[in-house]
Design a protein around this motif. Sequence first.
Motif, PDB file in Angstrom:
ATOM      1  N   ALA A 190      20.072  44.097  48.843  1.00  0.00           N
ATOM      2  CA  ALA A 190      18.940  44.442  47.996  1.00  0.00           C
ATOM      3  C   ALA A 190      17.707  43.705  48.512  1.00  0.00           C
ATOM      4  CB  ALA A 190      19.231  44.058  46.556  1.00  0.00           C
ATOM      5  N   PRO A 191      16.513  44.204  48.183  1.00  0.00           N
ATOM      6  CA  PRO A 191      15.283  43.552  48.644  1.00  0.00           C
ATOM      7  C   PRO A 191      15.233  42.087  48.233  1.00  0.00           C
ATOM      8  CG  PRO A 191      14.781  45.700  47.719  1.00  0.00           C
ATOM      9  CD  PRO A 191      16.230  45.438  47.430  1.00  0.00           C
ATOM     10  N   GLY A 192      14.966  41.222  49.191  1.00  0.00           N
ATOM     11  CA  GLY A 192      14.848  39.806  48.901  1.00  0.00           C
ATOM     12  C   GLY A 192      16.163  39.081  48.710  1.00  0.00           C
ATOM     13  N   LYS A 193      17.274  39.760  48.907  1.00  0.00           N
ATOM     14  CA  LYS A 193      18.583  39.140  48.708  1.00  0.00           C
ATOM     15  C   LYS A 193      19.402  39.190  50.003  1.00  0.00           C
ATOM     16  CE  LYS A 193      18.946  40.075  43.762  1.00  0.00           C
ATOM     17  NZ  LYS A 193      19.809  40.629  42.676  1.00  0.00           N
ATOM     18  N   GLN A 194      20.416  38.347  50.050  1.00  0.00           N
ATOM     19  CA  GLN A 194      21.314  38.361  51.187  1.00  0.00           C
ATOM     20  C   GLN A 194      22.279  39.532  51.114  1.00  0.00           C
ATOM     21  OE1 GLN A 194      23.190  34.454  51.210  1.00  0.00           O
ATOM     22  NE2 GLN A 194      21.672  33.707  52.683  1.00  0.00           N
ATOM     23  N   ARG A 195      22.755  39.926  52.269  1.00  0.00           N
ATOM     24  CA  ARG A 195      23.760  40.974  52.308  1.00  0.00           C
ATOM     25  C   ARG A 195      25.047  40.454  51.670  1.00  0.00           C
ATOM     26  NH1 ARG A 195      24.496  44.338  57.813  1.00  0.00           N
ATOM     27  NH2 ARG A 195      22.240  44.330  57.466  1.00  0.00           N
ATOM     28  N   GLU A 196      25.656  41.302  50.844  1.00  0.00           N
ATOM     29  CA  GLU A 196      26.883  40.898  50.161  1.00  0.00           C
ATOM     30  C   GLU A 196      27.966  41.952  50.343  1.00  0.00           C
ATOM     31  OE1 GLU A 196      26.594  40.688  45.895  1.00  0.00           O
ATOM     32  OE2 GLU A 196      25.843  42.740  45.707  1.00  0.00           O
ATOM     33  N   VAL A 197      29.196  41.503  50.300  1.00  0.00           N
ATOM     34  CA  VAL A 197      30.307  42.435  50.388  1.00  0.00           C
ATOM     35  C   VAL A 197      30.459  43.171  49.063  1.00  0.00           C
ATOM     36  CG1 VAL A 197      31.976  40.675  49.713  1.00  0.00           C
ATOM     37  CG2 VAL A 197      32.733  42.679  51.016  1.00  0.00           C
ATOM     38  N   VAL A 198      30.742  44.446  49.142  1.00  0.00           N
ATOM     39  CA  VAL A 198      30.975  45.265  47.953  1.00  0.00           C
ATOM     40  C   VAL A 198      32.464  45.573  47.814  1.00  0.00           C
ATOM     41  CG1 VAL A 198      30.507  47.476  46.840  1.00  0.00           C
ATOM     42  CG2 VAL A 198      28.695  46.296  48.104  1.00  0.00           C
ATOM     43  N   ALA A 199      33.052  46.054  48.886  1.00  0.00           N
ATOM     44  CA  ALA A 199      34.471  46.419  48.866  1.00  0.00           C
ATOM     45  C   ALA A 199      35.001  46.430  50.288  1.00  0.00           C
ATOM     46  CB  ALA A 199      34.665  47.800  48.226  1.00  0.00           C
ATOM     47  N   THR A 200      36.266  46.089  50.411  1.00  0.00           N
ATOM     48  CA  THR A 200      36.912  46.143  51.722  1.00  0.00           C
ATOM     49  C   THR A 200      38.267  46.800  51.602  1.00  0.00           C
ATOM     50  OG1 THR A 200      37.925  43.956  51.438  1.00  0.00           O
ATOM     51  CG2 THR A 200      35.780  44.038  52.527  1.00  0.00           C
ATOM     52  N   ILE A 201      38.737  47.339  52.717  1.00  0.00           N
ATOM     53  CA  ILE A 201      40.065  47.950  52.753  1.00  0.00           C
ATOM     54  C   ILE A 201      40.686  47.624  54.101  1.00  0.00           C
ATOM     55  CG2 ILE A 201      39.095  50.181  53.500  1.00  0.00           C
ATOM     56  CD1 ILE A 201      41.437  51.502  51.888  1.00  0.00           C
ATOM     57  N   THR A 202      41.912  47.130  54.068  1.00  0.00           N
ATOM     58  CA  THR A 202      42.601  46.775  55.311  1.00  0.00           C
ATOM     59  C   THR A 202      43.122  48.030  56.005  1.00  0.00           C
ATOM     60  OG1 THR A 202      44.777  46.585  54.285  1.00  0.00           O
ATOM     61  CG2 THR A 202      43.357  44.625  54.245  1.00  0.00           C
ATOM     62  N   SER A 203      43.609  47.839  57.207  1.00  0.00           N
ATOM     63  CA  SER A 203      44.186  48.964  57.933  1.00  0.00           C
ATOM     64  C   SER A 203      45.386  49.531  57.179  1.00  0.00           C
ATOM     65  CB  SER A 203      44.596  48.533  59.334  1.00  0.00           C
ATOM     66  OG  SER A 203      45.474  47.422  59.279  1.00  0.00           O
ATOM     67  N   GLY A 204      46.027  48.701  56.372  1.00  0.00           N
ATOM     68  CA  GLY A 204      47.175  49.157  55.598  1.00  0.00           C
ATOM     69  C   GLY A 204      46.835  49.686  54.224  1.00  0.00           C
ATOM     70  N   GLY A 205      45.546  49.657  53.877  1.00  0.00           N
ATOM     71  CA  GLY A 205      45.125  50.250  52.613  1.00  0.00           C
ATOM     72  C   GLY A 205      44.946  49.288  51.455  1.00  0.00           C
ATOM     73  N   ARG A 206      45.051  48.003  51.715  1.00  0.00           N
ATOM     74  CA  ARG A 206      44.840  47.033  50.632  1.00  0.00           C
ATOM     75  C   ARG A 206      43.347  46.870  50.382  1.00  0.00           C
ATOM     76  NH1 ARG A 206      44.639  41.416  51.056  1.00  0.00           N
ATOM     77  NH2 ARG A 206      45.407  41.613  53.202  1.00  0.00           N
ATOM     78  N   THR A 207      42.953  46.926  49.120  1.00  0.00           N
ATOM     79  CA  THR A 207      41.532  46.909  48.776  1.00  0.00           C
ATOM     80  C   THR A 207      41.151  45.643  48.010  1.00  0.00           C
ATOM     81  OG1 THR A 207      41.958  48.147  46.741  1.00  0.00           O
ATOM     82  CG2 THR A 207      41.380  49.417  48.691  1.00  0.00           C
ATOM     83  N   VAL A 208      39.889  45.253  48.179  1.00  0.00           N
ATOM     84  CA  VAL A 208      39.311  44.139  47.443  1.00  0.00           C
ATOM     85  C   VAL A 208      37.900  44.555  47.032  1.00  0.00           C
ATOM     86  CG1 VAL A 208      38.582  41.737  47.512  1.00  0.00           C
ATOM     87  CG2 VAL A 208      40.650  42.435  48.720  1.00  0.00           C
ATOM     88  N   TYR A 209      37.535  44.239  45.793  1.00  0.00           N
ATOM     89  CA  TYR A 209      36.220  44.607  45.278  1.00  0.00           C
ATOM     90  C   TYR A 209      35.511  43.368  44.746  1.00  0.00           C
ATOM     91  CZ  TYR A 209      38.155  49.333  45.363  1.00  0.00           C
ATOM     92  OH  TYR A 209      38.724  50.514  45.753  1.00  0.00           O
ATOM     93  N   VAL A 210      34.208  43.338  44.907  1.00  0.00           N
ATOM     94  CA  VAL A 210      33.418  42.299  44.256  1.00  0.00           C
ATOM     95  C   VAL A 210      33.472  42.559  42.757  1.00  0.00           C
ATOM     96  CG1 VAL A 210      31.216  43.547  44.370  1.00  0.00           C
ATOM     97  CG2 VAL A 210      31.235  41.052  44.360  1.00  0.00           C
ATOM     98  N   ASP A 211      33.435  41.490  41.974  1.00  0.00           N
ATOM     99  CA  ASP A 211      33.623  41.629  40.530  1.00  0.00           C
ATOM    100  C   ASP A 211      32.652  42.619  39.892  1.00  0.00           C
ATOM    101  OD1 ASP A 211      34.571  38.162  39.773  1.00  0.00           O
ATOM    102  OD2 ASP A 211      35.727  39.863  40.531  1.00  0.00           O
ATOM    103  N   SER A 212      31.424  42.652  40.377  1.00  0.00           N
ATOM    104  CA  SER A 212      30.396  43.473  39.733  1.00  0.00           C
ATOM    105  C   SER A 212      30.647  44.971  39.854  1.00  0.00           C
ATOM    106  CB  SER A 212      29.022  43.135  40.309  1.00  0.00           C
ATOM    107  OG  SER A 212      28.983  43.399  41.697  1.00  0.00           O
ATOM    108  N   VAL A 213      31.544  45.384  40.749  1.00  0.00           N
ATOM    109  CA  VAL A 213      31.789  46.824  40.915  1.00  0.00           C
ATOM    110  C   VAL A 213      33.212  47.222  40.534  1.00  0.00           C
ATOM    111  CG1 VAL A 213      30.100  46.867  42.782  1.00  0.00           C
ATOM    112  CG2 VAL A 213      32.540  46.837  43.339  1.00  0.00           C
ATOM    113  N   LYS A 214      34.026  46.268  40.169  1.00  0.00           N
ATOM    114  CA  LYS A 214      35.405  46.587  39.794  1.00  0.00           C
ATOM    115  C   LYS A 214      35.434  47.575  38.645  1.00  0.00           C
ATOM    116  CE  LYS A 214      37.694  42.334  41.297  1.00  0.00           C
ATOM    117  NZ  LYS A 214      38.355  41.081  40.871  1.00  0.00           N
ATOM    118  N   GLY A 215      36.262  48.590  38.805  1.00  0.00           N
ATOM    119  CA  GLY A 215      36.375  49.622  37.784  1.00  0.00           C
ATOM    120  C   GLY A 215      35.342  50.724  37.908  1.00  0.00           C
ATOM    121  N   ARG A 216      34.344  50.526  38.770  1.00  0.00           N
ATOM    122  CA  ARG A 216      33.303  51.545  38.957  1.00  0.00           C
ATOM    123  C   ARG A 216      33.322  52.146  40.350  1.00  0.00           C
ATOM    124  NH1 ARG A 216      28.069  50.187  38.748  1.00  0.00           N
ATOM    125  NH2 ARG A 216      28.373  48.045  39.485  1.00  0.00           N
ATOM    126  N   PHE A 217      33.673  51.342  41.354  1.00  0.00           N
ATOM    127  CA  PHE A 217      33.655  51.788  42.755  1.00  0.00           C
ATOM    128  C   PHE A 217      35.077  51.835  43.300  1.00  0.00           C
ATOM    129  CE2 PHE A 217      29.182  50.020  44.070  1.00  0.00           C
ATOM    130  CZ  PHE A 217      28.617  50.652  42.973  1.00  0.00           C
TER     131      PHE A 217
END
Length: 118
Positions: free
Chosen positions: A40-67
């Motif tokens: 976002a403007p004026g902010k550092q880049r942050e991780v939103v979500a990741t997925i491993t080659s095997g399909g394991r996912t991780v989400y930042v708390d602010s998007v859990k349940g939405r993304f």
Amino acid sequence: QVQLVESGGGLVQLGGSLRLSCAASGNIFSIYAMGWYRQAPGKQREVVATITSGGRTVYVDSVKGRFTIPRDNTKNTVDLQMRSLEPDDTAVYYCKATRTIPPLLTYWGQGTQVTVSS
């Protein structure tokens, strides 16, 4: 060498949905861990979500349940399905690919703008 091309950004109203897509060139897409990041403007880049080659996912708390971050290894794509969008989700969204076997290289897409209006 891997090239990443994002698409699907745009302007959406509060509570709306968008689906971003990241298409990867090159071979052996399945050996890459994939992720979506945002800045976002004026902010550092942050991780939103990741997925491993095997399909394991991780989400930042602010998007859990939405993304969600589905990937399709047959099409060399990873998407970011975004629902219930909020103004704080406004940012440039970047796709990242990290090779999981040596050499451990990282690639970034050019970014796509998401703007949520209230």
